[in-house]
Design a protein around this motif. Structure first.
Motif, PDB file in Angstrom:
ATOM      1  N   PHE A 112       0.882  -1.259  -0.083  1.00 18.77           N
ATOM      2  CA  PHE A 112       0.008   0.103  -0.069  1.00 18.77           C
ATOM      3  C   PHE A 112       0.689   1.292   0.014  1.00 18.77           C
ATOM      4  N   ILE A 113       1.903   1.362   0.825  1.00 14.65           N
ATOM      5  CA  ILE A 113       2.726   2.500   0.918  1.00 14.65           C
ATOM      6  C   ILE A 113       3.456   2.709  -0.386  1.00 14.65           C
ATOM      7  N   ASP A 114       3.960   1.416  -1.090  1.00 19.54           N
ATOM      8  CA  ASP A 114       4.579   1.700  -2.572  1.00 19.54           C
ATOM      9  C   ASP A 114       3.648   2.108  -3.467  1.00 19.54           C
ATOM     10  N   THR A 115       2.331   1.764  -3.467  1.00 17.36           N
ATOM     11  CA  THR A 115       1.388   2.370  -4.572  1.00 17.36           C
ATOM     12  C   THR A 115       1.415   3.825  -4.113  1.00 17.36           C
ATOM     13  N   CYS A 116       1.124   4.008  -2.904  1.00 17.03           N
ATOM     14  CA  CYS A 116       0.962   5.772  -2.742  1.00 17.03           C
ATOM     15  C   CYS A 116       2.188   6.579  -2.908  1.00 17.03           C
ATOM     16  N   PHE A 117       3.452   5.694  -2.960  1.00 13.95           N
ATOM     17  CA  PHE A 117       4.651   6.318  -3.111  1.00 13.95           C
ATOM     18  C   PHE A 117       4.941   6.581  -4.389  1.00 13.95           C
ATOM     19  N   THR A 118       4.741   5.681  -5.583  1.00 12.55           N
ATOM     20  CA  THR A 118       4.866   5.917  -6.798  1.00 12.55           C
ATOM     21  C   THR A 118       3.774   6.887  -7.300  1.00 12.55           C
ATOM     22  N   CYS A 119       2.585   6.978  -6.712  1.00 13.85           N
ATOM     23  CA  CYS A 119       1.634   8.088  -7.254  1.00 13.85           C
ATOM     24  C   CYS A 119       1.973   9.488  -6.697  1.00 13.85           C
ATOM     25  N   THR A 120       2.800   9.618  -5.929  1.00 12.74           N
ATOM     26  CA  THR A 120       3.226  10.985  -5.440  1.00 12.74           C
ATOM     27  C   THR A 120       4.312  11.459  -6.320  1.00 12.74           C
ATOM     28  N   ILE A 121       4.901  10.734  -7.099  1.00  9.06           N
ATOM     29  CA  ILE A 121       6.300  11.094  -8.096  1.00  9.06           C
ATOM     30  C   ILE A 121       5.832  11.015  -9.693  1.00  9.06           C
TER      31      ILE A 121
ATOM     32  N   THR B  29       3.200  17.237 -21.648  1.00  5.24           N
ATOM     33  CA  THR B  29       2.787  18.795 -21.918  1.00  5.24           C
ATOM     34  C   THR B  29       3.944  19.636 -22.049  1.00  5.24           C
ATOM     35  N   GLN B  30       4.867  19.097 -21.747  1.00  2.00           N
ATOM     36  CA  GLN B  30       6.359  19.930 -21.957  1.00  2.00           C
ATOM     37  C   GLN B  30       6.401  21.082 -21.294  1.00  2.00           C
ATOM     38  N   ARG B  31       5.370  21.184 -20.021  1.00  2.66           N
ATOM     39  CA  ARG B  31       5.364  22.187 -19.084  1.00  2.66           C
ATOM     40  C   ARG B  31       5.985  21.578 -17.695  1.00  2.66           C
ATOM     41  N   HIS B  32       7.020  22.196 -17.513  1.00  3.81           N
ATOM     42  CA  HIS B  32       7.623  21.630 -16.243  1.00  3.81           C
ATOM     43  C   HIS B  32       7.670  22.461 -14.890  1.00  3.81           C
ATOM     44  N   THR B  33       6.661  23.321 -15.019  1.00  4.79           N
ATOM     45  CA  THR B  33       6.349  24.134 -13.691  1.00  4.79           C
ATOM     46  C   THR B  33       5.631  23.441 -12.597  1.00  4.79           C
ATOM     47  N   ILE B  34       5.813  23.722 -11.578  1.00  3.03           N
ATOM     48  CA  ILE B  34       5.293  23.089 -10.374  1.00  3.03           C
ATOM     49  C   ILE B  34       5.221  24.262  -9.272  1.00  3.03           C
ATOM     50  N   SER B  35       4.103  24.532  -8.694  1.00  5.14           N
ATOM     51  CA  SER B  35       3.965  25.745  -7.518  1.00  5.14           C
ATOM     52  C   SER B  35       4.775  25.640  -6.497  1.00  5.14           C
ATOM     53  N   HIS B  36       4.797  26.450  -5.762  1.00  8.88           N
ATOM     54  CA  HIS B  36       5.664  26.407  -4.559  1.00  8.88           C
ATOM     55  C   HIS B  36       5.003  25.671  -3.664  1.00  8.88           C
ATOM     56  N   THR B  37       3.727  25.654  -3.451  1.00  7.55           N
ATOM     57  CA  THR B  37       2.815  24.993  -2.493  1.00  7.55           C
ATOM     58  C   THR B  37       3.078  23.420  -2.884  1.00  7.55           C
ATOM     59  N   GLY B  38       2.765  23.302  -4.304  1.00 10.58           N
ATOM     60  CA  GLY B  38       2.599  21.929  -4.825  1.00 10.58           C
ATOM     61  C   GLY B  38       4.038  21.152  -4.647  1.00 10.58           C
ATOM     62  N   CYS B  39       5.217  21.834  -4.729  1.00  8.73           N
ATOM     63  CA  CYS B  39       6.501  21.388  -4.503  1.00  8.73           C
ATOM     64  C   CYS B  39       6.531  20.841  -3.017  1.00  8.73           C
ATOM     65  N   LEU B  40       6.358  21.827  -2.299  1.00  8.49           N
ATOM     66  CA  LEU B  40       6.393  21.248  -0.654  1.00  8.49           C
ATOM     67  C   LEU B  40       5.550  20.286  -0.321  1.00  8.49           C
ATOM     68  N   VAL B  41       4.338  20.108  -0.792  1.00  7.76           N
ATOM     69  CA  VAL B  41       3.417  19.093  -0.710  1.00  7.76           C
ATOM     70  C   VAL B  41       4.005  17.706  -1.239  1.00  7.76           C
ATOM     71  N   GLN B  42       4.397  17.772  -2.377  1.00 10.53           N
ATOM     72  CA  GLN B  42       5.117  16.504  -3.064  1.00 10.53           C
ATOM     73  C   GLN B  42       6.255  16.091  -2.205  1.00 10.53           C
ATOM     74  N   MET B  43       6.910  16.997  -1.754  1.00  6.96           N
ATOM     75  CA  MET B  43       8.193  16.822  -0.881  1.00  6.96           C
ATOM     76  C   MET B  43       7.850  16.104   0.423  1.00  6.96           C
ATOM     77  N   TYR B  44       6.706  16.640   1.093  1.00  4.06           N
ATOM     78  CA  TYR B  44       6.291  16.116   2.447  1.00  4.06           C
ATOM     79  C   TYR B  44       5.949  14.558   2.099  1.00  4.06           C
ATOM     80  N   PHE B  45       5.215  14.277   1.199  1.00 10.39           N
ATOM     81  CA  PHE B  45       4.517  12.888   1.100  1.00 10.39           C
ATOM     82  C   PHE B  45       5.623  12.104   0.341  1.00 10.39           C
TER      83      PHE B  45
END
Length: 313
Positions: A68-77, A87-103
């Protein structure tokens, strides 16, 4: 102050694999197939364990949690990586970046703690078989998983909250395919000494302590194996522990390569290659490692597909 706030809240640019434009379709297909394989494999493991009464034991309870953890882990990245490539759009918001880093941190740490718990479970089963049922009772198994969950989220939250206070007054370009701690830290223009101290302290707590638990557990297991005269008995123990040791080697090998080094010596290329291994390859291989050499898991998987005839043969 206004410039500092703007710098802190500006979007980040994840370079990822943009340096290889001609390979983008190949990378998209490769990562998508790995993602789908990871999801399918881990979900099948969870369903097989849940549907087979014979697998309602502590060892398989921990394995289901790991899947279950591995499933969630891969869905985070991976979904964000696939969107960026498509899309060739590589931007991520400041909040989105921190949320991704946290998970990312919380799930990686939870993986780490759970591997140590699984090593302890194997130690009790092999070295203290007469006391196994009493020691690894359902309440204790739930407590071990809950404690792992609490500690991993607490450590991840503390680092993420500190990172949220940093200003990034230089480039906002991250030479990585997700918001990892080390490349983000190199972009910060705030004083990061306290953060780095905390990061290495937490790395010792969440890395060295569980790894020590694993090594001590398997030292006792090896001592027990050497006292067994029966070749069949030794083979049974090795087949039980071999899968777990393989997963541990993959996990710790890549993690130590990336994180147990000073940020000044961090290499983006090495970090990306190692990150691909533990964010994509390892979660994909875990279901195969745990099922192909395990007769009980194979039987449960065949039963899941209503192939009961195979199970009786």
């Amino acid at each position: 102050k206004e410039n500092s706030n703007q710098s802190r809240l500006a979007d980040f640019l994840l370079l990822g694999f943009s340096e290889y434009p001609e390979q983008q379709p190949l990378l998209f297909g490769l990562f998508l197939s790995m993602h789908l394989t990871t999801l399918l494999g881990n979900i099948l493991i969870i369903l097989a364990i849940g549907s087979d009464q014979h697998l309602h034991t502590p060892m398989y309870f921990f394995l289901a949690n790991l899947s279950f953890i591995d499933t969630c882990f891969t869905c985070t990245i991976i979904p964000k990586v696939l969107v960026n490539i498509h899309t060739q759009r590589h931007t991520i918001s400041h909040t989105g970046c921190l949320v991704q880093m946290y998970f990312f941190m919380a799930l990686a740490l939870l993986d780490d703690f759970l591997l140590a718990v699984m090593a302890y479970d194997r130690y009790v089963a092999i070295c203290l078989p007469l006391h196994y049922t009493a020691i690894m009772c359902p309440q204790r198994c739930l407590l071990l998983v809950a404690t792992s969950f609490f500690c991993s989220n607490l450590l991840a939250f503390s680092l993420t909250s500190m990172m949220a206070q940093f200003s990034f007054c230089a480039s906002h370009t991250i030479p990585h395919f997700f918001c990892d701690v080390t490349p983000l830290l190199k972009l910060a223009c705030s004083d990061t000494h306290t953060f780095q101290f905390m990061m290495f302290a937490e790395a010792a707590l969440s890395g060295v302590v569980p790894l020590t638990c694993v090594l001590v557990s398997y030292a006792h297991i090896m001592h027990t194996i050497l006292r067994i005269r029966s070749a069949g008995g030794k083979h049974k123990i090795f087949s039980t522990c071999g899968s777990h040791l393989t997963v541990i080697s993959l996990f710790y090998g890549t993690v130590f390569l990336v994180y147990f080094q000073p940020s000044s010596s961090y290499s983006a290329d090495t970090g990306m290659v190692a990150s691909i291994v533990y964010t994509m390859v390892t979660p994909m291989l875990n279901p195969f490692i745990y099922s192909l050499r395990n007769k009980d898991m194979k039987r449960a998987l065949w039963k899941l597909f209503n192939l009961g005839k195979y199970c009786t043969e």
